[in-house]
Design a protein around this motif. Structure first.
Motif, PDB file in Angstrom:
ATOM      1  N   ASP A   1     -15.074   1.343 -29.055  1.00 49.62           N
ATOM      2  CA  ASP A   1     -15.411   2.192 -27.911  1.00 49.62           C
ATOM      3  C   ASP A   1     -14.297   3.188 -27.596  1.00 49.62           C
ATOM      4  O   ASP A   1     -14.485   4.085 -26.776  1.00 49.62           O
ATOM      5  CB  ASP A   1     -15.659   1.339 -26.660  1.00 49.62           C
ATOM      6  CG  ASP A   1     -16.888   0.469 -26.780  1.00 49.62           C
ATOM      7  OD1 ASP A   1     -16.827  -0.702 -26.354  1.00 49.62           O
ATOM      8  OD2 ASP A   1     -17.922   0.956 -27.283  1.00 49.62           O
ATOM      9  N   ALA A   2     -13.154   3.038 -28.221  1.00 47.82           N
ATOM     10  CA  ALA A   2     -12.036   3.928 -27.953  1.00 47.82           C
ATOM     11  C   ALA A   2     -12.380   5.351 -28.360  1.00 47.82           C
ATOM     12  O   ALA A   2     -12.855   5.596 -29.473  1.00 47.82           O
ATOM     13  CB  ALA A   2     -10.792   3.456 -28.711  1.00 47.82           C
ATOM     14  N   ALA A   3     -12.148   6.285 -27.460  1.00 50.33           N
ATOM     15  CA  ALA A   3     -12.496   7.689 -27.698  1.00 50.33           C
ATOM     16  C   ALA A   3     -12.109   8.491 -26.462  1.00 50.33           C
ATOM     17  O   ALA A   3     -11.736   7.928 -25.433  1.00 50.33           O
ATOM     18  CB  ALA A   3     -13.991   7.839 -27.969  1.00 50.33           C
ATOM     19  N   VAL A   4     -12.249   9.784 -26.582  1.00 44.30           N
ATOM     20  CA  VAL A   4     -12.213  10.650 -25.405  1.00 44.30           C
ATOM     21  C   VAL A   4     -13.645  10.728 -24.877  1.00 44.30           C
ATOM     22  O   VAL A   4     -14.575  11.014 -25.635  1.00 44.30           O
ATOM     23  CB  VAL A   4     -11.690  12.053 -25.735  1.00 44.30           C
ATOM     24  CG1 VAL A   4     -11.745  12.945 -24.493  1.00 44.30           C
ATOM     25  CG2 VAL A   4     -10.268  11.973 -26.273  1.00 44.30           C
ATOM     26  N   TYR A   5     -13.797  10.434 -23.608  1.00 45.31           N
ATOM     27  CA  TYR A   5     -15.113  10.431 -22.975  1.00 45.31           C
ATOM     28  C   TYR A   5     -15.279  11.696 -22.141  1.00 45.31           C
ATOM     29  O   TYR A   5     -14.400  12.054 -21.350  1.00 45.31           O
ATOM     30  CB  TYR A   5     -15.271   9.201 -22.097  1.00 45.31           C
ATOM     31  CG  TYR A   5     -15.570   7.952 -22.890  1.00 45.31           C
ATOM     32  CD1 TYR A   5     -14.608   7.367 -23.696  1.00 45.31           C
ATOM     33  CD2 TYR A   5     -16.840   7.373 -22.864  1.00 45.31           C
ATOM     34  CE1 TYR A   5     -14.888   6.228 -24.450  1.00 45.31           C
ATOM     35  CE2 TYR A   5     -17.136   6.237 -23.611  1.00 45.31           C
ATOM     36  CZ  TYR A   5     -16.151   5.677 -24.397  1.00 45.31           C
ATOM     37  OH  TYR A   5     -16.434   4.560 -25.147  1.00 45.31           O
ATOM     38  N   TYR A   6     -16.432  12.329 -22.310  1.00 44.96           N
ATOM     39  CA  TYR A   6     -16.739  13.567 -21.618  1.00 44.96           C
ATOM     40  C   TYR A   6     -17.996  13.391 -20.768  1.00 44.96           C
ATOM     41  O   TYR A   6     -18.964  12.778 -21.225  1.00 44.96           O
ATOM     42  CB  TYR A   6     -17.016  14.686 -22.613  1.00 44.96           C
ATOM     43  CG  TYR A   6     -15.872  15.018 -23.535  1.00 44.96           C
ATOM     44  CD1 TYR A   6     -15.727  14.357 -24.752  1.00 44.96           C
ATOM     45  CD2 TYR A   6     -14.946  16.000 -23.195  1.00 44.96           C
ATOM     46  CE1 TYR A   6     -14.681  14.670 -25.610  1.00 44.96           C
ATOM     47  CE2 TYR A   6     -13.898  16.326 -24.050  1.00 44.96           C
ATOM     48  CZ  TYR A   6     -13.768  15.646 -25.247  1.00 44.96           C
ATOM     49  OH  TYR A   6     -12.732  15.961 -26.094  1.00 44.96           O
ATOM     50  N   CYS A   7     -17.967  13.928 -19.577  1.00 46.43           N
ATOM     51  CA  CYS A   7     -19.226  14.031 -18.839  1.00 46.43           C
ATOM     52  C   CYS A   7     -19.749  15.449 -18.987  1.00 46.43           C
ATOM     53  O   CYS A   7     -18.982  16.395 -19.230  1.00 46.43           O
ATOM     54  CB  CYS A   7     -19.062  13.636 -17.375  1.00 46.43           C
ATOM     55  SG  CYS A   7     -18.201  14.814 -16.339  1.00 46.43           S
ATOM     56  N   ALA A   8     -21.034  15.568 -18.861  1.00 45.40           N
ATOM     57  CA  ALA A   8     -21.684  16.851 -19.073  1.00 45.40           C
ATOM     58  C   ALA A   8     -22.952  16.926 -18.228  1.00 45.40           C
ATOM     59  O   ALA A   8     -23.497  15.893 -17.824  1.00 45.40           O
ATOM     60  CB  ALA A   8     -22.020  17.037 -20.552  1.00 45.40           C
ATOM     61  N   ALA A   9     -23.393  18.154 -17.989  1.00 47.44           N
ATOM     62  CA  ALA A   9     -24.568  18.384 -17.145  1.00 47.44           C
ATOM     63  C   ALA A   9     -25.591  19.217 -17.888  1.00 47.44           C
ATOM     64  O   ALA A   9     -25.240  20.165 -18.599  1.00 47.44           O
ATOM     65  CB  ALA A   9     -24.160  19.085 -15.853  1.00 47.44           C
ATOM     66  N   THR A  10     -26.856  18.848 -17.713  1.00 46.96           N
ATOM     67  CA  THR A  10     -27.948  19.544 -18.375  1.00 46.96           C
ATOM     68  C   THR A  10     -29.167  19.595 -17.475  1.00 46.96           C
ATOM     69  O   THR A  10     -29.367  18.711 -16.628  1.00 46.96           O
ATOM     70  CB  THR A  10     -28.313  18.834 -19.698  1.00 46.96           C
ATOM     71  OG1 THR A  10     -29.420  19.509 -20.310  1.00 46.96           O
ATOM     72  CG2 THR A  10     -28.729  17.383 -19.444  1.00 46.96           C
ATOM     73  N   LEU A  11     -30.016  20.603 -17.691  1.00 51.02           N
ATOM     74  CA  LEU A  11     -31.290  20.667 -16.988  1.00 51.02           C
ATOM     75  C   LEU A  11     -32.384  19.940 -17.765  1.00 51.02           C
ATOM     76  O   LEU A  11     -33.516  19.865 -17.313  1.00 51.02           O
ATOM     77  CB  LEU A  11     -31.685  22.126 -16.741  1.00 51.02           C
ATOM     78  CG  LEU A  11     -30.798  22.870 -15.740  1.00 51.02           C
ATOM     79  CD1 LEU A  11     -31.172  24.347 -15.699  1.00 51.02           C
ATOM     80  CD2 LEU A  11     -30.939  22.259 -14.344  1.00 51.02           C
TER      81      LEU A  11
END
Length: 123
Positions: free
Chosen positions: A88-98
């Motif tokens: 699970d190690a990683a850089v985690y990103y949040c993102a937004a979409t329609l």
């Protein structure tokens, strides 16, 4: 603008809660997703939640261990991670979409991205 927080170093089997703070008055219109990218690997879908929170989507690799949620009153999205594994190690990103259909797993459909937060899992 999206800003992630909550990453860090945790032992395998441990837990972390990632948070994503969104700015703007239209946050509640957007579905929110979490993606991750490990070194040398492509960015991959982790989880997503629709604007109302009524529908959630998970990658098979995290199903049963991760929980995505949102609080539209606070313009926040969260990713609760339990029983973390070294993979699970990683850089985690949040993102937004329609996008609010099962296509929500596609990163190219997201309009806004955070800068990422590092999650490290020691074995």
């Amino acid at each position: 603008q999206l800003v992630e927080s909550g990453g860090g170093l945790v032992q395998a089997g441990g837990s972390l809660r990632l948070a994503c703070a969104a700015s703007g008055r239209t946050f509640s219109r957007y579905a929110m997703g979490w993606f991750r990218q490990a070194p040398g690997k492509e960015r991959e879908f982790v989880a997503a939640v629709t604007w109302s929170g009524s529908s959630t989507y998970y990658a098979d690799s995290v199903k049963g261990r991760f929980t995505i949620s949102r609080d539209n009153a606070k313009n926040m999205a969260y990713l609760q991670m339990v029983n973390l594994k070294p993979e699970d190690a990683a850089v985690y990103y949040c993102a937004a979409t329609l996008e609010h259909t099962p296509l929500i797993r596609r990163p190219d459909l997201y309009d806004y991205w955070g800068q990422g937060t590092q999650v490290t899992v020691s074995s």
